[in-house]
Design a protein around this motif. Structure first.
Motif, short mmCIF file in Angstrom:
data_model
loop_
_atom_site.label_atom_id
_atom_site.label_comp_id
_atom_site.label_asym_id
_atom_site.label_seq_id
_atom_site.Cartn_x
_atom_site.Cartn_y
_atom_site.Cartn_z
N ALA A 1 7.66 -3.15 18.30
CA ALA A 1 7.61 -1.83 17.67
C ALA A 1 8.56 -1.73 16.48
O ALA A 1 8.18 -1.29 15.40
CB ALA A 1 7.93 -0.76 18.71
N GLY A 2 9.80 -2.17 16.68
CA GLY A 2 10.80 -2.06 15.62
C GLY A 2 10.43 -2.88 14.40
O GLY A 2 10.48 -2.41 13.26
N GLU A 3 10.02 -4.13 14.65
CA GLU A 3 9.63 -5.02 13.55
C GLU A 3 8.47 -4.43 12.77
O GLU A 3 8.40 -4.53 11.55
CB GLU A 3 9.15 -6.35 14.12
N GLN A 4 7.55 -3.85 13.52
CA GLN A 4 6.36 -3.28 12.91
C GLN A 4 6.71 -2.13 11.98
O GLN A 4 6.20 -2.04 10.87
CB GLN A 4 5.45 -2.78 14.03
N LEU A 5 7.63 -1.27 12.43
CA LEU A 5 8.04 -0.15 11.60
C LEU A 5 8.77 -0.65 10.36
O LEU A 5 8.55 -0.15 9.25
CB LEU A 5 8.93 0.80 12.41
N GLU A 6 9.63 -1.66 10.54
CA GLU A 6 10.33 -2.21 9.38
C GLU A 6 9.35 -2.81 8.39
O GLU A 6 9.48 -2.66 7.17
CB GLU A 6 11.35 -3.27 9.82
N TYR A 7 8.37 -3.52 8.95
CA TYR A 7 7.35 -4.14 8.09
C TYR A 7 6.61 -3.08 7.28
O TYR A 7 6.47 -3.20 6.06
CB TYR A 7 6.40 -4.93 8.98
N LEU A 8 6.18 -2.01 7.96
CA LEU A 8 5.44 -0.95 7.26
C LEU A 8 6.32 -0.27 6.22
O LEU A 8 5.87 0.04 5.12
CB LEU A 8 4.88 0.06 8.26
N SER B 1 13.77 -1.41 0.83
CA SER B 1 14.48 -2.69 0.95
C SER B 1 14.67 -2.99 2.43
O SER B 1 14.47 -2.14 3.29
CB SER B 1 15.84 -2.60 0.26
N ARG B 2 15.08 -4.22 2.70
CA ARG B 2 15.24 -4.64 4.09
C ARG B 2 16.22 -3.74 4.84
O ARG B 2 15.95 -3.29 5.96
CB ARG B 2 15.74 -6.09 4.12
N ARG C 1 3.04 -8.49 -5.89
CA ARG C 1 3.58 -9.77 -5.43
C ARG C 1 4.41 -9.55 -4.18
O ARG C 1 4.34 -10.32 -3.23
CB ARG C 1 4.40 -10.41 -6.55
N GLU C 2 5.20 -8.49 -4.21
CA GLU C 2 6.03 -8.20 -3.04
C GLU C 2 5.17 -7.93 -1.81
O GLU C 2 5.46 -8.43 -0.72
CB GLU C 2 6.89 -6.96 -3.30
N ALA C 3 4.10 -7.14 -2.02
CA ALA C 3 3.23 -6.80 -0.89
C ALA C 3 2.59 -8.06 -0.33
O ALA C 3 2.62 -8.31 0.88
CB ALA C 3 2.16 -5.80 -1.34
N VAL C 4 2.04 -8.90 -1.23
CA VAL C 4 1.40 -10.14 -0.78
C VAL C 4 2.43 -11.02 -0.05
O VAL C 4 2.14 -11.59 1.01
CB VAL C 4 0.77 -10.89 -1.98
N GLY C 5 3.63 -11.08 -0.61
CA GLY C 5 4.68 -11.89 0.01
C GLY C 5 5.03 -11.39 1.40
O GLY C 5 5.16 -12.18 2.34
N LEU C 6 5.16 -10.08 1.54
CA LEU C 6 5.49 -9.50 2.86
C LEU C 6 4.39 -9.78 3.87
O LEU C 6 4.67 -10.13 5.02
CB LEU C 6 5.67 -7.99 2.72
#
Lengths: 316, 395
Positions: free
Chosen positions: A92-99, A106-107, B6-11
């Motif tokens: 869940a957490g990774e998914q939210l960070e990814y979205l 930023s990260r 590019r960022e989106a594709v990279g992610l």
């Protein structure tokens, strides 16, 4: 900030012969919660999908702050699709960070926002779990977090309350209110009309791909014909039937509900009621949102009847 | 591609890669493939270097002179001395000796458990004949050593009227097959992985959330790149393990530069083939909403890969110059599998190799547009399977 608006302007969409949207037009101001109601298939989801760029419109335009919504603007919209979905095997957490990062955070911002929203929505302890292992209620909360995690400027939520338990409904309502107070235009669709009535500043009722009623809840309710509730226990059935400009809406049991045509004299009604005996209650009644909605839906039904049978005549 | 694209594709690619690396199925496949190449090298090593296992035979003390000529006749024979007839026979019965050999009046007498090993039989016959011959030479007053030397010096001179075909030694063939097998397996694993990944997004409906922030082509290209990186990683790990174990086991003694050439070509063909097929797999995946429906739609994409592989592996070792294979290796859909096989065998002219590579890359480039169109048109349509034709037509 308060003057910015999300405008849906004359948006049309057809699938072959089926007209999904027919010049759908409305706007939502910053800081306002807009409730989007209508029967299934009326075009709510299609409108939201077009606003998000998931679908392309055949005609019309969606604008934010006066400029057409572009891919860049869409990154600042928080969206909750009707078809709920997250990666089932992703935590869940990774998914939210990814979205959040897909939306341009930023990260470090993404992980901070994930922590903040999972705490707020009560799923912070679950961020290490795969989404498929969460309960349905928690999946819904994560789904809402997914719409909020990138700190959107606009919120578009398709049926955000469906499937939520009462506690989650309260949490969700508060979140929407807070977001609106922070200057975000919030638009959501729902079939829970009491909730819409309670929560929304303005409501739009859609039918067959077009907006048929749109305005503040109070305005819409008072905009309908004037209704009066009369409780005259000794009045015989049909006592009010002959009064000029008065239609009996309901008198099956107890109090009688009357609808007054414009210009009808409510004092004449009161006199007629008093003539039957004591009057315990004489009150103006605004139609509820549910009544308005039923009215719209029944109109649709009548139109169909008229169209098919060409009988015209009595509207319910 | 601008910065955000590019960022989106990279992610997207990064997520795809990390999630795949974390999956048990991938790890197990990788370990199995490494074990397979290393195991094959060990097996080849044993087969080549130790050959058939050592044959232990027993000799009486008075027959120890037999040991040297027996080993000369078969170097896998190891002779041990046994004290007497009875213990020799019992050792054979116990299985510690393959045979017990004594010199007899008319040559050699052999005791075995059941049947005499044919190789050992041949060696013993040679030794018995040499001994009879030597006895006759001595009786005739000659020197057996001189006779043996003269016999050994006689040779056969061969004059060939046509130049010999270039040597296609075993090693080169096997090396080529292993490299191709690795690439073939990578196609066959990564292609369906891409299709599955697309279907996973469709069936879990997360795709709508993703498409609200990225464009369909970004999602597709990201997935393809992520899975491609995974395939490359797999090739490097398995290929590296194979190469190192082959060097250690001395099964690959070809000059390293030659192997590097094959590897470089393989890599180029992997990339070209992957570019061509991966997008088609992604497009195929976007047509269906359930994993169960996937095999039907991805079959047309898998078919040319399988056909090329079966044709190549069955034809090329016997007929490296097969005209059919040469022709098909120039056709883009078959080239990524067939051409590197021919290159590894050394039968493809350089111009053909480069032409086929160019054609494949050109088709892959055109495929980006086609696959994007199919993907965009069908990825949001859940429910029934979308046909290829509908996906191409819909606006």
């Amino acid at each position: 900030m308060g003057h910015r608006r999300l405008e849906v302007d004359g948006v049309s969409k057809r699938y072959g012969e089926t007209v999904a949207l027919d010049a759908m037009t409305f706007d939502v101001h910053a800081g306002e919660i807009f409730g989007f109601v209508g029967s299934n298939g009326a075009g709510k989801t299609t409108t939201m999908r077009i606003a998000l760029g998931v679908l392309a419109a055949d005609a019309g335009e969606v604008r934010w702050d006066g400029a057409p919504v572009t891919h860049r603007t869409r990154n600042r919209i928080g969206y909750m699709p009707e078809e709920r979905g997250l990666y089932p095997r992703m935590r869940a957490g990774e998914q939210l960070e990814y979205l959040a990062r897909l939306h341009g955070l930023s990260r470090s911002e993404a992980s901070r926002a994930t922590r903040q929203w999972t705490e707020r929505l009560g799923v912070a302890s679950r961020i290490g779990d795969e989404v498929q292992k969460l309960s349905l209620g928690n999946q819904q909360r994560v789904q809402l977090a997914a719409a909020l995690v990138h700190d959107p400027e606009i919120l578009v939520l398709d049926e955000p309350f469906s499937g939520l338990d009462p506690v989650a409904v309260d949490v969700m309502s508060q979140v929407l209110r807070d977001k609106a107070d922070a200057g975000v235009p919030v638009i959501f669709s729902s079939h829970q009309l009491e909730l819409v009535e309670r929560l929304c500043d303005r409501v739009g009722i859609v039918r067959s791909g077009a907006m048929v009623a749109c305005g503040a809840v109070g305005e819409l309710r008072s905009g309908g014909a004037e209704r009066i509730l009369v409780d005259a226990p000794q009045a015989p059935p049909g006592w009010a039937a002959g009064l000029p400009g008065v239609t009996v809406v309901g008198d099956a049991t107890g109090p009688t509900l009357l609808e007054l045509a414009p210009g009808a004299d409510d004092q004449a009604v009161l006199r007629a009621a008093l003539a039957t005996g004591p009057v315990r209650e004489f009150a103006r009644r605004l139609p509820s949102l549910t009544d308005l909605f039923r009215h719209v839906v029944s109109n649709e039904h009548t139109e169909h009847t008229e169209h098919v049978e060409d009988t015209g005549g009595t509207a319910a | 591609m601008n910065r955000t694209a590019r960022e989106a594709v990279g992610l997207i690619a990064q997520r795809e890669l990390t999630m795949r690396l974390r999956s048990r199925a991938f790890r197990i496949t990788l370990v199995l493939m490494v074990l397979m190449v290393v195991g094959m090298n060990i097996a080849l090593h044993l087969a080549h270097n130790s050959g058939p296992s050592i044959i232990r035979i027993g000799l009486l003390r008075q027959d120890t002179a037999l040991s040297a000529p027996l080993q000369a006749a078969d170097r896998n024979v190891a002779a041990v001395t046994v004290p007497d007839l009875a213990s020799g026979q019992s050792d054979v019965r116990k299985g510690t000796l393959a045979a017990f050999v004594r010199s007899g009046p008319d040559g050699l007498a052999v005791t075995v458990a059941k049947t005499l090993d044919p190789t050992l039989g041949g060696a013993l016959t040679t030794v018995a004949r040499e001994r009879a011959l030597a006895a006759q030479i001595i009786r005739l007053g000659g020197d057996p050593v001189l006779v043996a030397r003269a016999a050994g010096a006689a040779t056969v001179h061969v004059t060939s009227l046509q130049p010999p075909a270039p040597a296609r030694d075993q090693q080169r063939l096997i090396f080529g097959i292993v490299v191709r097998l690795l690439l073939y397996l990578t196609f066959m694993i990564c292609g369906p992985l891409i299709a599955q990944g697309v279907v996973e997004e469709k069936s879990s409906r997360v795709v709508e959330l993703l498409l609200a922030t990225v464009r369909p082509w970004q999602l597709m290209v990201g997935k393809v790149l992520g899975t491609g990186a995974l395939g490359l990683l797999q090739i490097v790990v398995v290929g590296g393990a194979g190469l190192i174990s082959a060097r250690l086991a001395r099964t690959l003694t070809l000059p390293l530069s030659g192997s590097l050439g094959t590897l470089a070509w393989s890599l180029a063909w992997f990339l070209a083939g992957f570019a061509l097929f991966s997008l088609l797999f992604a497009a195929a995946g976007s047509l269906v909403s359930r994993q169960e429906d996937l095999s039907g739609v991805q079959f047309p994409v898998l078919a040319p890969i399988i056909i090329a592989w079966v044709l190549g592996i069955s034809t090329l070792p016997g007929h490296p110059d097969s005209g059919l294979v040469a022709a098909l290796s120039m056709v883009p859909f078959f080239a990524p599998v067939l051409m590197p096989m021919r290159i590894a065998l050394g039968t493809a002219p350089v111009w053909q190799a480069f032409t086929a590579l160019g054609l494949t890359l050109l088709l892959a480039f055109l495929m980006v547009r086609l696959a994007s169109r199919i993907y965009r048109n069908s990825v949001l349509r859940s429910g029934a399977r979308v046909t290829w034709r509908e996906a191409l037509r819909a606006a």
